[in-house]
Design a protein around this motif. Sequence first.
Motif, PDB file in Angstrom:
ATOM      1  N   UNK A   2       0.888  -1.245   0.056  1.00 47.97           N
ATOM      2  CA  UNK A   2       0.142  -0.005  -0.096  1.00 47.97           C
ATOM      3  C   UNK A   2       0.923   1.230   0.009  1.00 47.97           C
ATOM      4  N   UNK A   3       0.533   2.055  -0.862  1.00 53.32           N
ATOM      5  CA  UNK A   3       1.025   3.379  -0.828  1.00 53.32           C
ATOM      6  C   UNK A   3       0.597   4.556   0.408  1.00 53.32           C
ATOM      7  N   UNK A   4       1.676   4.975   1.149  1.00 55.32           N
ATOM      8  CA  UNK A   4       1.157   5.791   2.333  1.00 55.32           C
ATOM      9  C   UNK A   4       1.905   7.091   2.185  1.00 55.32           C
ATOM     10  N   UNK A   5       1.233   8.303   2.362  1.00 52.37           N
ATOM     11  CA  UNK A   5       1.652   9.510   2.214  1.00 52.37           C
ATOM     12  C   UNK A   5       2.528  10.022   3.639  1.00 52.37           C
ATOM     13  N   UNK A   6       3.390  11.012   3.265  1.00 51.13           N
ATOM     14  CA  UNK A   6       3.922  11.406   4.571  1.00 51.13           C
ATOM     15  C   UNK A   6       3.274  11.724   5.896  1.00 51.13           C
ATOM     16  N   UNK A   7       1.886  12.336   5.356  1.00 44.98           N
ATOM     17  CA  UNK A   7       1.015  12.588   6.404  1.00 44.98           C
ATOM     18  C   UNK A   7       0.418  11.395   7.375  1.00 44.98           C
ATOM     19  N   UNK A   8       0.035  10.557   6.182  1.00 43.59           N
ATOM     20  CA  UNK A   8      -0.580   9.230   6.750  1.00 43.59           C
ATOM     21  C   UNK A   8       0.450   8.396   7.670  1.00 43.59           C
ATOM     22  N   UNK A  50       2.846   9.978   9.373  1.00 45.51           N
ATOM     23  CA  UNK A  50       3.134  10.743  10.726  1.00 45.51           C
ATOM     24  C   UNK A  50       1.949  10.468  11.588  1.00 45.51           C
ATOM     25  N   UNK A  51       0.812  10.375  10.964  1.00 47.90           N
ATOM     26  CA  UNK A  51      -0.610   9.971  11.535  1.00 47.90           C
ATOM     27  C   UNK A  51      -0.266   8.420  12.350  1.00 47.90           C
ATOM     28  N   UNK A  52      -0.032   7.705  11.660  1.00 44.11           N
ATOM     29  CA  UNK A  52      -0.188   6.321  12.026  1.00 44.11           C
ATOM     30  C   UNK A  52       1.236   5.703  12.832  1.00 44.11           C
ATOM     31  N   UNK A  53       2.437   6.561  12.523  1.00 40.96           N
ATOM     32  CA  UNK A  53       3.487   5.905  13.123  1.00 40.96           C
ATOM     33  C   UNK A  53       3.905   6.794  14.461  1.00 40.96           C
ATOM     34  N   UNK A  54       3.753   8.207  13.955  1.00 45.01           N
ATOM     35  CA  UNK A  54       4.114   9.155  15.234  1.00 45.01           C
ATOM     36  C   UNK A  54       2.999   9.569  15.963  1.00 45.01           C
ATOM     37  N   UNK A  55       1.704   9.425  15.517  1.00 47.55           N
ATOM     38  CA  UNK A  55       0.498   9.971  16.403  1.00 47.55           C
ATOM     39  C   UNK A  55      -0.023  11.188  15.809  1.00 47.55           C
ATOM     40  N   UNK A  56      -1.275  11.338  15.795  1.00 47.43           N
ATOM     41  CA  UNK A  56      -1.765  12.541  15.060  1.00 47.43           C
ATOM     42  C   UNK A  56      -1.815  13.926  15.678  1.00 47.43           C
ATOM     43  N   UNK A  57      -1.205  13.747  17.284  1.00 50.15           N
ATOM     44  CA  UNK A  57      -1.135  15.032  17.878  1.00 50.15           C
ATOM     45  C   UNK A  57       0.325  15.774  17.898  1.00 50.15           C
ATOM     46  N   UNK A  58       1.189  14.797  17.192  1.00 45.03           N
ATOM     47  CA  UNK A  58       2.636  15.397  17.330  1.00 45.03           C
ATOM     48  C   UNK A  58       2.892  16.382  16.037  1.00 45.03           C
ATOM     49  N   UNK A  59       3.203  17.494  16.454  1.00 37.27           N
ATOM     50  CA  UNK A  59       3.613  18.501  15.415  1.00 37.27           C
ATOM     51  C   UNK A  59       4.837  18.194  14.782  1.00 37.27           C
ATOM     52  N   UNK A  60       5.009  17.478  13.900  1.00 41.37           N
ATOM     53  CA  UNK A  60       6.434  17.043  13.138  1.00 41.37           C
ATOM     54  C   UNK A  60       6.352  17.509  11.653  1.00 41.37           C
ATOM     55  N   UNK A  68       8.956  16.085   6.364  1.00 43.69           N
ATOM     56  CA  UNK A  68      10.382  15.663   5.679  1.00 43.69           C
ATOM     57  C   UNK A  68      10.854  14.810   6.904  1.00 43.69           C
ATOM     58  N   UNK A  69      10.560  15.052   8.288  1.00 43.45           N
ATOM     59  CA  UNK A  69      11.212  14.031   9.107  1.00 43.45           C
ATOM     60  C   UNK A  69      10.901  12.451   8.688  1.00 43.45           C
ATOM     61  N   UNK A  70       9.714  12.327   7.961  1.00 45.54           N
ATOM     62  CA  UNK A  70       9.719  10.880   7.462  1.00 45.54           C
ATOM     63  C   UNK A  70      10.544  10.375   6.664  1.00 45.54           C
ATOM     64  N   UNK A  71      11.068  11.432   5.604  1.00 43.61           N
ATOM     65  CA  UNK A  71      12.082  10.979   4.762  1.00 43.61           C
ATOM     66  C   UNK A  71      13.377  10.683   5.351  1.00 43.61           C
ATOM     67  N   UNK A  72      13.672  11.455   6.498  1.00 42.42           N
ATOM     68  CA  UNK A  72      15.094  11.177   7.142  1.00 42.42           C
ATOM     69  C   UNK A  72      14.975   9.581   7.910  1.00 42.42           C
ATOM     70  N   UNK A  73      13.867   9.426   8.515  1.00 41.51           N
ATOM     71  CA  UNK A  73      13.558   8.002   9.103  1.00 41.51           C
ATOM     72  C   UNK A  73      13.485   7.187   8.099  1.00 41.51           C
ATOM     73  N   UNK A  74      12.902   7.198   6.878  1.00 40.05           N
ATOM     74  CA  UNK A  74      13.063   6.236   5.882  1.00 40.05           C
ATOM     75  C   UNK A  74      14.260   5.955   5.302  1.00 40.05           C
ATOM     76  N   UNK A  75      15.227   6.974   5.176  1.00 40.76           N
ATOM     77  CA  UNK A  75      16.698   7.073   4.839  1.00 40.76           C
ATOM     78  C   UNK A  75      17.399   6.019   5.765  1.00 40.76           C
TER      79      UNK A  75
END
Length: 232
Positions: free
Chosen positions: A171-177, A179-189, A192-199
Amino acid sequence: MSSILVVEDESAIAELISINLRHAGFEVVLAATAEQAQVAIDGVLPDLVLLDWMLPGQSGVALARQWRSAARTRDLPIILLTARADEADKVNGLDAGADDYLTKPFGVGELLARIRSVLRRRAPQALDSAVEVAGLRLDPGTHRVTRGAAEVRVGPTEFRLLHFFMTHPERVHSRAQLLDRVWGDHVFIEERTVDVHVKRLREALAPVQCATMIETVRGAGYRLAQSGAVSH
């Protein structure tokens, strides 16, 4: 994004539910009969089933019992939809294996609240079981990632990210999705932080030839490809 199979033979009700679920961010698959529902289940297991009690042919309750007796669908979250409001009917539905029960007519807000509640209750079970994709194995119980005899060293955020990818392969997941599912929807991140962790995750997976499993989908986000691992 959670996927929901809606099993409802009244097309107007099915369409109304579908529109509201999609608007709330769910993927939706529709089935009008028990046979269509079984075909859908045989193809891909959804995250939850909204199951109408009164279906042409086999009833929703009979279908729920059938799914509960099969190993592959034993833990499938099921919410029964019905016009029956009697206490005895509710008990019968829950005895058949339904996780919850919603009496027609119902409001969209209540439907969404019940769905989210059942998904939350079911989530801890899924978090405890090991998952394996293309030889890559992740075990939440021991917090280990392995491929064969080799252990993969990942940080806690990369572990959660990999777990989400592996439990939602292809499944394709957007960066926003993410952030919502892995970091939690109330965390203001920043997204692009997703890109760093994917790397970082790809770097961790490189020694076991699994880095290419995490694919970038241009303009859309990321996905885990089951065929992306390189053979030993």
